[in-house]
Motif scaffolding. Structure first.
Motif, PDB file in Angstrom:
ATOM      1  N   ARG B 455       0.821  -1.209   0.000  1.00  0.00           N
ATOM      2  CA  ARG B 455       0.000   0.000   0.000  1.00  0.00           C
ATOM      3  C   ARG B 455       0.856   1.262   0.000  1.00  0.00           C
ATOM      4  O   ARG B 455       0.384   2.337  -0.343  1.00  0.00           O
ATOM      5  N   THR B 698      -2.860  19.443  -3.024  1.00  0.00           N
ATOM      6  CA  THR B 698      -3.333  18.186  -3.612  1.00  0.00           C
ATOM      7  C   THR B 698      -3.842  18.393  -5.036  1.00  0.00           C
ATOM      8  O   THR B 698      -3.667  17.525  -5.901  1.00  0.00           O
ATOM      9  N   ILE B 728      -8.914  12.137 -10.286  1.00  0.00           N
ATOM     10  CA  ILE B 728      -8.413  13.084  -9.297  1.00  0.00           C
ATOM     11  C   ILE B 728      -7.842  12.281  -8.130  1.00  0.00           C
ATOM     12  O   ILE B 728      -8.207  11.114  -7.937  1.00  0.00           O
ATOM     13  N   PRO B 729      -6.940  12.881  -7.375  1.00  0.00           N
ATOM     14  CA  PRO B 729      -6.280  12.110  -6.316  1.00  0.00           C
ATOM     15  C   PRO B 729      -7.274  11.555  -5.296  1.00  0.00           C
ATOM     16  O   PRO B 729      -8.169  12.258  -4.820  1.00  0.00           O
ATOM     17  N   THR B 730      -7.097  10.288  -4.963  1.00  0.00           N
ATOM     18  CA  THR B 730      -7.840   9.681  -3.868  1.00  0.00           C
ATOM     19  C   THR B 730      -6.981   9.798  -2.605  1.00  0.00           C
ATOM     20  O   THR B 730      -5.845  10.276  -2.655  1.00  0.00           O
ATOM     21  N   ILE B 731      -7.510   9.309  -1.517  1.00  0.00           N
ATOM     22  CA  ILE B 731      -6.754   9.350  -0.254  1.00  0.00           C
ATOM     23  C   ILE B 731      -5.519   8.453  -0.323  1.00  0.00           C
ATOM     24  O   ILE B 731      -4.557   8.659   0.402  1.00  0.00           O
ATOM     25  N   LEU B 732      -5.521   7.490  -1.251  1.00  0.00           N
ATOM     26  CA  LEU B 732      -4.347   6.631  -1.443  1.00  0.00           C
ATOM     27  C   LEU B 732      -3.273   7.326  -2.273  1.00  0.00           C
ATOM     28  O   LEU B 732      -2.093   7.014  -2.171  1.00  0.00           O
ATOM     29  N   THR B 734      -2.714  10.539  -2.182  1.00  0.00           N
ATOM     30  CA  THR B 734      -2.311  11.789  -1.539  1.00  0.00           C
ATOM     31  C   THR B 734      -1.442  11.483  -0.333  1.00  0.00           C
ATOM     32  O   THR B 734      -1.822  10.708   0.536  1.00  0.00           O
ATOM     33  N   PRO B 735      -0.276  12.092  -0.279  1.00  0.00           N
ATOM     34  CA  PRO B 735       0.643  11.796   0.822  1.00  0.00           C
ATOM     35  C   PRO B 735       0.345  12.662   2.032  1.00  0.00           C
ATOM     36  O   PRO B 735      -0.563  13.497   2.011  1.00  0.00           O
ATOM     37  N   THR B 736       1.122  12.508   3.059  1.00  0.00           N
ATOM     38  CA  THR B 736       1.064  13.472   4.152  1.00  0.00           C
ATOM     39  C   THR B 736       1.585  14.807   3.633  1.00  0.00           C
ATOM     40  O   THR B 736       2.483  14.860   2.794  1.00  0.00           O
TER      41      THR B 736
END
Lengths: 191, 793
Positions: B455, B698, B728-732, B734-736
């Motif tokens: 992941r 983001t 578009i970016p998902t939570i996966l 998108t980094p910290t």
């Protein structure tokens, strides 16, 4: 056609439903429950996430007829659902059809949470700043609540995996991560 | 009967002090987490009809005929309207140039242009009826790029232009051209030890706000109409709508319904006029809600761009000169293109000191989708290119890319290429220092005690690698964005503030037409009122056109300008309250006449802290209300030949460091961390400020590695109008995003604040690109980067 199903613990009956209508449409336009959102209507964004017999689904991809006799929980019922889960009782309250049809935005005070009776994950989203435009919020709340039910102590990777079907365009997800961590921490501390 | 979901007042703050500088929570937060907050698509009215728009299936064609008879004959259909049914001679609209037909007139100029509208008693009936309208198109050749737009025999996208840019553009298929010339490039070029050039391509990005274009138009008894709408600027919509509807502005009432994000995509009209036309035609409320497919056609996008840059530098690392040419594709209608051109040109140098420049920016008319406002507005495309150039130069000179940037960083006092001196803090070098100083994420962060956690690797749960072929890269970028409307625009906001005693407690009510689109303006307005008026309870009135314009929720301007207006109105209310106090109690204490008086904690106090009176006793049953406009300092247009002029109000700066890991075999990228440092002047609400920075970052990440509207160059048709194909970016993905907030006050702005919403969207993209270049050694002159660009396949 007529569809009979349970929404947030209350039996509901929707009449004159077209065969092509989705569960999302019936909730929003026929039952006066617009909390489940219509961001894409093609199963990509998760904003319409509800629980169907406990399982999170995109309600835009569920044909209304498929929910006959089944049990749906939406964001409007999330606080009740969480309350009953924590008290261990089975029966649930929810929103009556008449109440739902007459719904109006109310001015509750989010600074204090006064009069709102929020579930832990709802309160955590407010406290952590996870809500901006808020259009993704209902779907994320339903998904996050379900994950915390299964996995009360999630790792960050677990949270990301569980919420990967829910798009958010405002926050960059950082505050959503904070909110879910906060809800998990409060849950484990019993607050 | 009122529309269901009509917004009501929200009162906040019965317990906390909650003034500026505190992270008070959103007043609409509870409504948004319970599902009660009414977005524009949630509006409902008894007996309402559903509107549907028929859009062109081709990009450029003459309309030979339209046959609506079959659609009209369908049961459940109440109205079908085409161009011929429009009520007045005003049949076009537009933000600056009124070149956009409400419904196509004899010709369509882009894929998805509105041709006809339908009202029916069920949305599916409306869709099926629209599908039964027969439109006979005679297709025309498509204009898709600069070469086809300016070819000698090019078809004109708009014939007989008479707009105010028509006179100075080199070709009628060029919307606007802005050159900027300063210093002597030829001479400066002679001093350069190294010269680097680059051709850069920026893809078409979509705002992809989640709440679809939607609204409810309710016909009113006086022959007017009330529109509940999600928009960025109620009064701009009103100004464009009323003439087309043939109504005076006072008969078009506008109320802001809940807005599900905007990012520039709601600056232009979408379904506003169509819903009102159908409501007025049928005499019934009409709701229109786009689905996601239609949304991709229903709003303008970020301008795709081709950018040519040349920079020179001396061996010791000082920039000598910059030449650039920026070609923005404006698509079929002007929208905000002229202003985007002005921004791209005036910010094309970036946050660097370069005295000798030769700049040209143009926007084209083509048959591609119309492009206009999106977060970053012309500055985004330029930043992508000049930051790539900075890395190239640093490499050429053998210098560290951050040190090279710091060596050339602008600071307070630097003169912009437009001749405008930067007269507030410009901590460019410091932001780079801060972002570089942040701790790095650990190497091989994907390793866990149980082996590789897929992941955390490129490819994720597709399980494409356990670390084999994965290379890390680090990249930096910094950008400059203007704040507020520029080039001489009269950029004002209005606020109405009322103070009265309710239930023994002083309460302030703030009423503006500001579009709350998620940014948290309503939170900040309540904070300002508490700070200025010393009350605990603030009620936010719904935004509508019953109060003067608040300008647009764009250009990072709302906290500055409408916030400034709220503060100004509060100051006037305070003066009036103190006058009342002096009248009633002035004879009891000399301080009423001699001391500096403040309102704090529901009381009138001296600056020394002495309490003079309770506000409740001062006001009793009297209410004080003020409605006033407030302006920031004026700007000037840029000279059309030299680009000189004090065109901007304020500048905003952010810097990013991106850490990526690339699976070089498959061309898959995972962004591990995107750190940001930004100067915000003064954080009125730190929690919201960080939310803006992370969200903007983001969106920049999205256009670096995934987001692009793909337009077929042969047909000018959009190939991916869905969230299945436009990613578009998902939570996966998108980094910290660690954020370091710097607060250096701008003395010209209210509370010293700096508009913050856009700057983080600029430097995020080039930082990610720089990191991927660092990992792969590839040149990568286009964004977004796709796997094939990394694998060469």
């Amino acid at each position: 056609m007529r569809v009979n199903f349970t929404v947030n613990g209350r039996p509901q009956e929707a009449d004159d439903v077209w065969e092509g209508e989705s569960l999302l449409y019936v909730l929003r336009e026929r039952l006066g429950l617009p909390g489940s959102k219509n961001a894409c209507e093609q199963g990509e964004c998760g904003s319409c996430t509800v629980r169907l017999d406990g399982v999170p689904v995109c309600s835009c991809l569920v044909a209304a007829g498929q929910v006959e006799g089944r049990d749906v929980v939406t964001v409007e019922g999330l606080a009740d659902y969480a309350r009953q889960r924590s008290s261990g009782t089975g029966a649930r309250g929810g929103t009556s059809l008449d109440e739902a049809k007459g719904w109006q935005a109310k001015g509750a005070d989010s600074q204090t949470g006064e009069g709102a009776g929020l579930s832990p994950v709802q309160q955590a989203f407010i406290d952590a700043g996870a809500v901006q435009c808020g259009f993704c919020t209902p779907g994320l709340l339903v998904a996050a609540d379900e994950m915390l039910e299964r996995n009360p102590n999630p790792t960050d990777a677990d949270i990301r995996e569980a919420l990967s079907g829910n798009l958010c365009r405002c926050t960059g997800y950082e505050k959503i991560m904070d909110a879910v961590r906060l809800a998990a921490a409060r849950q484990s501390e019993g607050v | 009967m009122p529309a269901n979901g009509a917004p009501t007042k929200i009162t906040q703050g019965s317990q906390t002090k909650g003034g500026i500088g505190e992270s008070t929570l959103r007043p609409d937060g509870t409504l948004k987490v319970t599902g009660e907050f009414a977005y524009s698509s949630d509006m409902w009215h008894e007996d309402m009809l559903w509107g549907q728009i028929l859009r062109s299936t081709v990009a450029h064609a003459e309309i030979v005929s339209i046959d609506t008879s079959e659609a009209l004959a369908m049961p459940g259909v109440y109205a079908v309207m085409t161009y011929d049914d429009l009520p007045t001679e005003v049949r076009n609209y537009g933000l600056e140039i009124q070149d956009t037909p409400v419904l196509a007139h004899g010709k369509v100029r882009h894929h998805g242009e509105p041709v006809a509208i339908v009202a029916a008693d069920h949305p599916e009936t409306a869709r099926r009826a629209a599908a039964k309208i027969k439109v006979d198109y005679k297709e025309l050749p498509v204009i898709t790029d600069e070469a086809s737009a300016t070819a000698p025999d090019a078809i004109l996208v708009h014939e007989n232009r008479d707009d105010h840019h028509a006179g100075h553009v080199p070709h009628p298929n060029i919307v606007h051209r802005q050159p900027i010339v300063r210093g002597n490039v030829a001479e400066a070029r002679g001093r350069a030890d190294v010269i680097v050039t680059g051709e850069y391509t920026f893809g078409m990005q979509d705002q992809a706000f989640l709440g679809p274009e939607s609204g409810l138009a309710v016909p009113e008894e006086d022959g007017g109409v009330h529109l509940y709408i999600a928009t960025q600027w109620l009064h701009s919509d009103l100004r464009q709508m009323a003439p087309v509807l043939g109504l005076p502005e006072e008969k078009v009432r506008m109320t802001l319904a809940g807005v599900g994000g905007a990012f520039g995509g709601r600056e232009d009209l979408s379904m506003q006029i169509h819903a009102c036309l159908l409501a007025l035609r049928t005499g019934k409320p009409v709701k229109i809600v786009y689905n996601r497919f239609e949304s991709f056609f229903g709003h303008v996008h970020r301008h795709p761009a081709k950018l040519h840059y040349e920079h020179g530098a001396t061996r010791d690392g000082k920039l000598t000169h910059m030449k650039c040419r920026i070609v923005l594709d404006g698509g079929a209608y002007a929208s905000a293109s002229p202003a985007v051109v002005g921004n791209a040109a005036s910010l094309s140098v970036g946050p660097y000191v370069v005295d000798d420049v030769d700049i040209e920016a143009i926007a084209l008319y083509t048959n591609n989708p119309p492009c206009g406002a999106m977060r970053g507005f012309g500055a985004v495309q330029a930043c992508f290119a000049y930051e790539a150039q900075m890395d190239k130069l640093a490499k050429e000179l053998g210098l560290d890319p951050v040190e090279f940037r710091q060596l050339n960083a602008m600071e307070q006092g630097t003169v912009m290429p437009t001749g405008q001196p930067v007269d507030s803090p410009a901590p460019v070098a410091e932001l780079l220092r801060r972002v570089k100083a942040m701790p790095m994420p650990p190497e091989r962060q994907w390793e866990s005690s149980e082996g590789a956690d897929v992941r955390q690797l490129p490819g994720g749960l597709s399980n494409t690698t356990h670390g084999e072929g994965v290379v890390r890269g680090v990249g930096y970028a910094v950008g400059i964005k203007n704040v507020g409307f520029s080039e001489g625009f009269d950029d004002y906001s209005t606020a109405k503030v009322r103070m009265e005693v309710v239930g023994g407690e002083p309460v302030a009510t703030v009423h503006t037409a500001m579009a709350e689109v998620g940014q948290g303006g309503v939170t900040v307005h309540a904070q300002i009122a508490r700070t200025e008026l010393g009350v605990a309870q603030v009620t936010i009135h719904p935004a509508d056109t019953q109060v003067g314009s608040a300008g647009s929720t764009s250009a990072s301007r709302q906290t500055y300008v409408t916030g400034g207006a709220v503060r100004y109105a509060c100051e006037l209310v305070r003066e009036r309250v103190l006058e009342i106090g002096r009248r009633k109690f002035g004879s009891y204490h000399p301080a009423w006449a001699t001391a500096e008086l403040l309102l704090e904690g529901g009381k009138v106090v001296t600056d020394g802290g002495e309490v003079l009176a309770d506000l409740a006793d001062v006001l009793e049953d009297e209410a004080v209300e003020v409605e006033e406009e407030w302006r920031h300092r004026p700007t000037e247009p840029f000279d059309l030949r030299t680009g000189q002029g004090n065109g901007h109000v304020q500048y905003s700066f952010a810097a990013h460091r991106a850490v990526v890991e690339v699976d070089t075999e498959l061309g898959l990228v995972k962004v591990i961390e995107l750190a940001c440092a930004q100067d915000v002047g003064k954080a009125l609400n730190p929690l919201s400020v960080i939310g803006q920075i992370q969200g903007g970052t983001t969106q920049g990440l999205g256009v670096a590695v995934m987001e692009e509207i793909v337009v077929d160059p042969k047909t000018a048709k959009v190939k991916n109008p869905s969230f299945t194909d436009y990613l578009i970016p998902t939570i996966l993905d998108t980094p910290t995003i660690p954020v370091d907030v710097l607060e250096l006050a701008d003395e010209h702005a209210p509370y010293g604040l700096r508009g913050i919403g856009e700057a983080p969207t600029l430097s995020s993209t080039p930082a990610v690109l720089a990191a991927i270049r660092d990992a792969t050694g590839l040149e990568l002159n286009r964004t977004p980067v796709r796997p094939e660009h990394l694998t060469g396949t």
